[in-house]
Design a protein around this motif. Sequence first.
Motif, PDB file in Angstrom:
ATOM      1  N   LEU A 152      -1.295  -6.496  -2.540  1.00 11.86           N
ATOM      2  CA  LEU A 152      -0.509  -5.266  -2.564  1.00 11.86           C
ATOM      3  C   LEU A 152      -1.382  -4.020  -2.473  1.00 11.86           C
ATOM      4  CD1 LEU A 152       2.081  -6.199  -5.321  1.00 11.86           C
ATOM      5  CD2 LEU A 152       2.516  -5.931  -2.879  1.00 11.86           C
ATOM      6  N   GLU A 153      -2.551  -4.062  -3.085  1.00  9.49           N
ATOM      7  CA  GLU A 153      -3.409  -2.878  -3.147  1.00  9.49           C
ATOM      8  C   GLU A 153      -4.355  -2.746  -1.959  1.00  9.49           C
ATOM      9  OE1 GLU A 153      -3.539  -2.790  -8.030  1.00  9.49           O
ATOM     10  OE2 GLU A 153      -5.155  -3.749  -6.922  1.00  9.49           O
ATOM     11  N   LEU A 164      -1.964  -8.875  -6.744  1.00  9.86           N
ATOM     12  CA  LEU A 164      -2.317  -7.453  -6.831  1.00  9.86           C
ATOM     13  C   LEU A 164      -3.219  -7.036  -5.678  1.00  9.86           C
ATOM     14  CD1 LEU A 164      -2.905  -6.885 -10.656  1.00  9.86           C
ATOM     15  CD2 LEU A 164      -0.865  -6.381  -9.296  1.00  9.86           C
ATOM     16  N   ALA A 165      -4.185  -7.879  -5.343  1.00  7.07           N
ATOM     17  CA  ALA A 165      -5.105  -7.549  -4.247  1.00  7.07           C
ATOM     18  C   ALA A 165      -4.345  -7.415  -2.931  1.00  7.07           C
ATOM     19  CB  ALA A 165      -6.192  -8.616  -4.136  1.00  7.07           C
ATOM     20  N   HIS A 181      -0.028  11.084   0.544  1.00 12.55           N
ATOM     21  CA  HIS A 181       0.651   9.807   0.350  1.00 12.55           C
ATOM     22  C   HIS A 181       1.541   9.485   1.552  1.00 12.55           C
ATOM     23  CE1 HIS A 181       2.469   6.512  -1.896  1.00 12.55           C
ATOM     24  NE2 HIS A 181       3.632   6.946  -1.481  1.00 12.55           N
ATOM     25  N   LEU A 185       4.068  -3.935   3.248  1.00 14.85           N
ATOM     26  CA  LEU A 185       3.278  -4.621   2.230  1.00 14.85           C
ATOM     27  C   LEU A 185       3.790  -6.039   2.021  1.00 14.85           C
ATOM     28  CD1 LEU A 185       2.911  -1.791  -0.442  1.00 14.85           C
ATOM     29  CD2 LEU A 185       1.205  -2.582   1.190  1.00 14.85           C
ATOM     30  N   ALA A 236      -3.556  -0.028   0.813  1.00 14.04           N
ATOM     31  CA  ALA A 236      -3.723   1.339   0.301  1.00 14.04           C
ATOM     32  C   ALA A 236      -5.202   1.666   0.115  1.00 14.04           C
ATOM     33  CB  ALA A 236      -2.961   1.517  -1.008  1.00 14.04           C
ATOM     34  N   ALA A 237      -5.977   0.680  -0.338  1.00 10.28           N
ATOM     35  CA  ALA A 237      -7.417   0.895  -0.502  1.00 10.28           C
ATOM     36  C   ALA A 237      -8.078   1.155   0.846  1.00 10.28           C
ATOM     37  CB  ALA A 237      -8.052  -0.309  -1.198  1.00 10.28           C
ATOM     38  N   ARG A 290      -7.197   4.723   1.823  1.00  9.32           N
ATOM     39  CA  ARG A 290      -8.000   5.652   1.022  1.00  9.32           C
ATOM     40  C   ARG A 290      -9.434   5.677   1.554  1.00  9.32           C
ATOM     41  NH1 ARG A 290      -6.566   4.035  -3.624  1.00  9.32           N
ATOM     42  NH2 ARG A 290      -8.034   2.308  -3.754  1.00  9.32           N
ATOM     43  N   SER A 306      -0.637  -5.544 -13.722  1.00  4.65           N
ATOM     44  CA  SER A 306      -1.638  -4.474 -13.709  1.00  4.65           C
ATOM     45  C   SER A 306      -2.244  -4.268 -15.091  1.00  4.65           C
ATOM     46  CB  SER A 306      -1.021  -3.171 -13.200  1.00  4.65           C
ATOM     47  OG  SER A 306      -0.623  -3.310 -11.862  1.00  4.65           O
TER      48      SER A 306
END
Length: 167
Positions: free
Chosen positions: A117-118, A114-115, A28, A38, A121-122, A125, A53
């Motif tokens: 923010l995520e 949400l997209a 992390h 972000l 990180a996606a 990953r 979420s």
Amino acid sequence: MAATTQDGHEPAVAALVTRVAEAEAELHAVAMRWLDPLPMPAELTLRQLQVLSLLRASPGVTGAALAEALDVSTPTMSGIIDRIASKGWLDREHDPADRRRVLLRISGSGTQVLADLEGPAAQARGRVLARLDADELADLARLVERMRDVARQIEAERDRPGSAAGG
């Protein structure tokens, strides 16, 4: 009988749990160093993020169900829902089977929040997973799916009235 640690694990298992936790924390931390800041909307609270979420995962849920899931009162959840709706991040509709019930769904703009923010990180990953071979990915998928299943089991136990996990 083998000695156990404070959390009930045998020492060898406790050492493995520690290894997993430490590796996850380091992963992390490394990924966070890759990310740009972000695009967090200033008006988005952590509780609102949790609600968005949950709405994405469970479209058509009621405010009462959200309140129960997040362990807040129904009036508190009603205020949170009103604030999210005022931003255009959720849609309300009457339940066709019971017009007194209001069903909640995340809106297109809520999904975009949400997209946004995520997404970073996606991407991080994805960079890591791209370096794993097919066997490693299969092992990881199996273990993550197992962790998900155990989490669902714990949640079901917690939600069962009178269970020790339910408190």
